[in-house]
Design a protein around this motif. Structure first.
Motif, PDB file in Angstrom:
ATOM      1  N   ILE A 140      30.264 -32.025 108.887  1.00  0.00           N
ATOM      2  CA  ILE A 140      31.368 -32.802 109.419  1.00  0.00           C
ATOM      3  C   ILE A 140      31.900 -32.196 110.448  1.00  0.00           C
ATOM      4  N   HIS A 141      32.403 -32.707 111.639  1.00  0.00           N
ATOM      5  CA  HIS A 141      33.111 -32.044 112.764  1.00  0.00           C
ATOM      6  C   HIS A 141      34.542 -32.184 112.421  1.00  0.00           C
ATOM      7  N   MET A 142      35.182 -31.974 111.672  1.00  0.00           N
ATOM      8  CA  MET A 142      36.662 -32.269 111.461  1.00  0.00           C
ATOM      9  C   MET A 142      37.798 -31.795 112.712  1.00  0.00           C
ATOM     10  N   THR A 143      37.342 -31.123 113.526  1.00  0.00           N
ATOM     11  CA  THR A 143      38.025 -30.746 114.828  1.00  0.00           C
ATOM     12  C   THR A 143      38.250 -32.126 115.558  1.00  0.00           C
ATOM     13  N   VAL A 168      31.653 -28.322 105.017  1.00  0.00           N
ATOM     14  CA  VAL A 168      31.115 -27.399 106.079  1.00  0.00           C
ATOM     15  C   VAL A 168      31.236 -27.878 107.367  1.00  0.00           C
ATOM     16  N   GLU A 169      32.017 -27.445 108.298  1.00  0.00           N
ATOM     17  CA  GLU A 169      32.169 -27.760 109.644  1.00  0.00           C
ATOM     18  C   GLU A 169      31.385 -26.869 110.591  1.00  0.00           C
ATOM     19  N   PRO A 170      30.187 -27.405 111.106  1.00  0.00           N
ATOM     20  CA  PRO A 170      29.405 -26.583 112.135  1.00  0.00           C
ATOM     21  C   PRO A 170      29.922 -26.673 113.442  1.00  0.00           C
ATOM     22  N   SER A 171      29.999 -25.488 114.138  1.00  0.00           N
ATOM     23  CA  SER A 171      30.268 -25.610 115.578  1.00  0.00           C
ATOM     24  C   SER A 171      29.381 -26.343 116.408  1.00  0.00           C
ATOM     25  N   PHE A 172      29.897 -27.167 117.340  1.00  0.00           N
ATOM     26  CA  PHE A 172      29.061 -28.009 118.183  1.00  0.00           C
ATOM     27  C   PHE A 172      29.870 -28.004 119.507  1.00  0.00           C
ATOM     28  N   TRP A 173      29.094 -29.131 120.599  1.00  0.00           N
ATOM     29  CA  TRP A 173      29.635 -29.171 121.831  1.00  0.00           C
ATOM     30  C   TRP A 173      31.181 -29.771 121.870  1.00  0.00           C
ATOM     31  N   PRO A 223      31.361 -30.044 129.441  1.00  0.00           N
ATOM     32  CA  PRO A 223      30.733 -28.593 129.638  1.00  0.00           C
ATOM     33  C   PRO A 223      31.885 -27.613 129.633  1.00  0.00           C
ATOM     34  N   ARG A 224      31.795 -26.694 128.613  1.00  0.00           N
ATOM     35  CA  ARG A 224      32.661 -25.363 128.571  1.00  0.00           C
ATOM     36  C   ARG A 224      32.319 -24.551 129.670  1.00  0.00           C
ATOM     37  N   THR A 225      33.245 -23.917 130.238  1.00  0.00           N
ATOM     38  CA  THR A 225      32.994 -23.200 131.347  1.00  0.00           C
ATOM     39  C   THR A 225      32.893 -21.695 131.210  1.00  0.00           C
ATOM     40  N   SER A 226      33.385 -21.227 130.192  1.00  0.00           N
ATOM     41  CA  SER A 226      33.394 -19.854 129.770  1.00  0.00           C
ATOM     42  C   SER A 226      33.104 -19.733 128.403  1.00  0.00           C
ATOM     43  N   PRO A 227      32.716 -18.374 128.060  1.00  0.00           N
ATOM     44  CA  PRO A 227      32.587 -18.221 126.459  1.00  0.00           C
ATOM     45  C   PRO A 227      34.060 -18.026 125.847  1.00  0.00           C
ATOM     46  N   ALA A 228      34.999 -17.550 126.561  1.00  0.00           N
ATOM     47  CA  ALA A 228      36.155 -17.536 125.926  1.00  0.00           C
ATOM     48  C   ALA A 228      36.743 -18.814 125.197  1.00  0.00           C
ATOM     49  N   SER A 229      36.269 -20.157 125.776  1.00  0.00           N
ATOM     50  CA  SER A 229      36.650 -21.287 125.004  1.00  0.00           C
ATOM     51  C   SER A 229      35.827 -21.415 123.711  1.00  0.00           C
ATOM     52  N   PHE A 230      34.526 -20.719 123.631  1.00  0.00           N
ATOM     53  CA  PHE A 230      33.882 -20.500 122.139  1.00  0.00           C
ATOM     54  C   PHE A 230      34.820 -20.030 121.144  1.00  0.00           C
ATOM     55  N   PHE A 231      35.237 -18.813 121.757  1.00  0.00           N
ATOM     56  CA  PHE A 231      36.110 -17.869 120.863  1.00  0.00           C
ATOM     57  C   PHE A 231      37.205 -18.534 120.306  1.00  0.00           C
ATOM     58  N   ASP A 232      38.067 -19.342 121.237  1.00  0.00           N
ATOM     59  CA  ASP A 232      39.139 -19.861 120.744  1.00  0.00           C
ATOM     60  C   ASP A 232      38.616 -20.905 119.708  1.00  0.00           C
ATOM     61  N   TYR A 233      37.516 -21.407 119.946  1.00  0.00           N
ATOM     62  CA  TYR A 233      37.201 -22.590 118.873  1.00  0.00           C
ATOM     63  C   TYR A 233      36.582 -22.065 117.598  1.00  0.00           C
ATOM     64  N   PHE A 234      35.919 -21.005 117.777  1.00  0.00           N
ATOM     65  CA  PHE A 234      35.419 -20.283 116.547  1.00  0.00           C
ATOM     66  C   PHE A 234      36.520 -19.704 115.540  1.00  0.00           C
ATOM     67  N   ASP A 235      37.925 -19.483 116.301  1.00  0.00           N
ATOM     68  CA  ASP A 235      38.864 -18.963 115.552  1.00  0.00           C
ATOM     69  C   ASP A 235      39.547 -20.014 114.922  1.00  0.00           C
ATOM     70  N   THR A 269      30.075 -23.004 109.887  1.00  0.00           N
ATOM     71  CA  THR A 269      29.010 -22.332 110.498  1.00  0.00           C
ATOM     72  C   THR A 269      29.171 -22.143 112.072  1.00  0.00           C
ATOM     73  N   LEU A 270      28.858 -20.971 112.622  1.00  0.00           N
ATOM     74  CA  LEU A 270      28.811 -20.761 114.027  1.00  0.00           C
ATOM     75  C   LEU A 270      27.859 -20.262 114.712  1.00  0.00           C
ATOM     76  N   ALA A 271      27.572 -20.909 115.929  1.00  0.00           N
ATOM     77  CA  ALA A 271      26.560 -20.479 116.735  1.00  0.00           C
ATOM     78  C   ALA A 271      26.745 -20.670 118.170  1.00  0.00           C
ATOM     79  N   LEU A 272      25.956 -20.603 119.028  1.00  0.00           N
ATOM     80  CA  LEU A 272      25.697 -21.175 120.365  1.00  0.00           C
ATOM     81  C   LEU A 272      24.723 -22.423 120.079  1.00  0.00           C
TER      82      LEU A 272
END
Length: 282
Positions: free
Chosen positions: A8-11, A30-35, A39-51, A71-74
């Protein structure tokens, strides 16, 4: 009734959803990472999201009595964007975090060569980190996508018993079950599966290794679909033990493969990074 929503994507949800989920019996998720939705424009936006999935969302969930894991992933949709690929190099430092109970969502969106590479790479990362994998089967060409997914899993170092094949339906459940993997079903108001179709699948295939989730993303979705499946199962003649198997014991068993599942809700802290979810007179 205890419910564990395994995807479930609680974000994308509000605090009202957390409150309603608790009232319906949800005690863990469990909240899986998703899109992102754009479009994300840089990897840094993933890292803030993972945090955020490791910090802010567990904090929010704890305010409402729910144990939060991630869960975390690309994800497969963004695996096609070269700007996002450096995320694969940085994932190992996140996969050692206590709150991470699987690598995911990984899998296929459009079944491109880039998605092949991302899926194989992240299955290897899951094996190296002793984690199971949550695999997204595509919404288009589902059977072909499932077969391609199963082939890649077989070629990987991760055993199928450590893989959850998600977004299944009536056309894919038989081959998914034969693969030896766990079986995931997303229940939606208008698309994917609904609770009546889910009950029909359970009548035919049984409850073994079956997980039911609400996914509940940015679009038209319902974070209470897990409870509605439970009610539909009872109305169709399933026993309370069957309901608990599907909606609690099975997700606990799958994500327990990580060795990191913590089902006791931590005592809520007043603040996270100086912020509170409380407003006004609460």
């Amino acid at each position: 009734m205890r419910i564990f929503d395994p995807h479930i994507h609680m974000t994308s949800r509000t605090t009202d959803d957390y409150r309603a989920m608790y009232a319906s019996g949800v005690r863990a998720l469990v909240e899986p990472s998703f899109w992102l939705g754009q479009p994300r424009t840089s990897p840094a936006s993933f890292f803030d999201y993972f945090d955020a999935l490791l910090g802010w969302e567990p904090f929010r969930a704890s305010q409402y009595g729910i144990a939060h894991h991630c869960t975390l992933a690309l994800n497969p949709k963004e695996a096609n964007d070269p700007r996002c690929l450096p995320v694969l190099d940085e994932l190992p430092r996140y996969l050692v975090k206590d709150g991470v109970v699987a690598v995911g969502e990984i899998g296929y969106d459009s079944m491109t060569p880039a998605e092949d590479t991302a899926l194989a790479t992240q299955l290897q990362l899951a094996a190296e980190h002793g984690l199971p994998a949550l695999v997204h089967t595509p919404h288009r060409d589902k059977l072909a996508g499932l077969r391609r997914t199963i082939d890649v899993v077989r070629e990987s170092a991760l055993p199928p018993e450590h893989v959850l094949l998600d977004h299944l339906n009536e056309t894919t459940v038989k081959e998914a079950a034969r693969s030896g993997s766990w079986l995931g079903f997303s229940i939606y108001p208008d698309t994917k599966m609904d609770e009546d179709r889910m009950v029909a699948v359970l009548k035919e295939h049984g409850t073994e290794k079956v997980l039911v989730n609400s996914a509940a993303d940015w679009g038209n979705s319902d974070p209470l679909k897990t409870r509605k499946v439970a009610d539909a199962m009872l109305a169709a003649g399933f026993g309370a033990d069957d309901v608990e198997t599907v909606l609690w014991h099975n997700p606990v068993a799958f994500y327990g493969l990580s060795g990191r599942l913590q089902l006791d809700v931590p005592v809520p802290e007043a603040l996270h990074e100086g912020n509170s979810v409380l407003r006004g007179g609460e």
